[in-house]
Design a protein around this motif. Structure first.
Motif: not given
Length: 181
Positions: A37-38, A83-84, A116-117, A143-145
């Protein structure tokens, strides 16, 4: 009635998901949805829209889990890419490009806390990415976030595309080594 908490190794989790076990999918959602989600929120910049995209993300994960191959990467990395890419598709469907924040924010992104944990392993994505060299950390973030393509990053940062690609490849190799330690 108390419910028993089940813990999975990544291998067991994938096997259970491929058998379409509901408990495994619940576990997957409970342990990974926050981080995914982040990522989606960082790309979309809209939490309500991100919630809609997250439904699509988990539907895609569920429908395509049979295609996951552990030899090509970790489960989290595979889901992170889903997700990305889903978030990028949502941004582009709106007819806009991902918004690029100030470059100094990119170097400080790891300071933001992640939901995330995982109990699957000792993976602490924040700590692992923090170990990267600054020029690699920024590229991983973009790129990923943030949802940029490698071409967009090369243009925005005024560096050659080949440099972007090689730094990202090296960063991913470093992360793989960091994770194994």
């Amino acid at each position: 009635m108390a419910t028993q908490k089940v813990k999975y190794s990544e291998e067991d989790l994938v096997a259970s998901l491929k058998r379409n076990e509901r408990a495994a999918f619940d576990y997957l959602y409970d342990h990974y949805s926050g981080a995914l989600f982040n990522v989606v929120c960082k790309v979309l910049k809209d939490s309500e829209r991100s919630e809609d995209v997250m439904q699509d993300v988990f539907l895609k994960i569920w429908k395509s889990i049979a295609s996951y191959n552990s030899e090509k990467g970790r489960l989290f990395t595979w889901m992170l890419n889903i997700a990305r890419n889903s978030a990028i598709d949502a941004v582009r469907a709106e007819g806009r490009a991902p918004i690029m924040d100030d470059i100094q924010e990119h170097s400080a992104w790891a300071d933001q806390s992640a939901v995330y944990q995982p109990s699957l392993s000792t993976l602490d994505l924040k700590a692992l990415v923090e170990k990267l060299r600054p020029e690699r950390k920024i590229l991983v973030d973009l790129v990923y976030f943030q949802g940029y393509t490698q071409e967009e990053v090369a243009e925005k940062l005024s560096i050659p595309l080949g440099t972007v690609k090689s730094r990202i490849r090296t960063a991913l190799q470093d992360l793989k080594i960091f994770f194994a330690v």
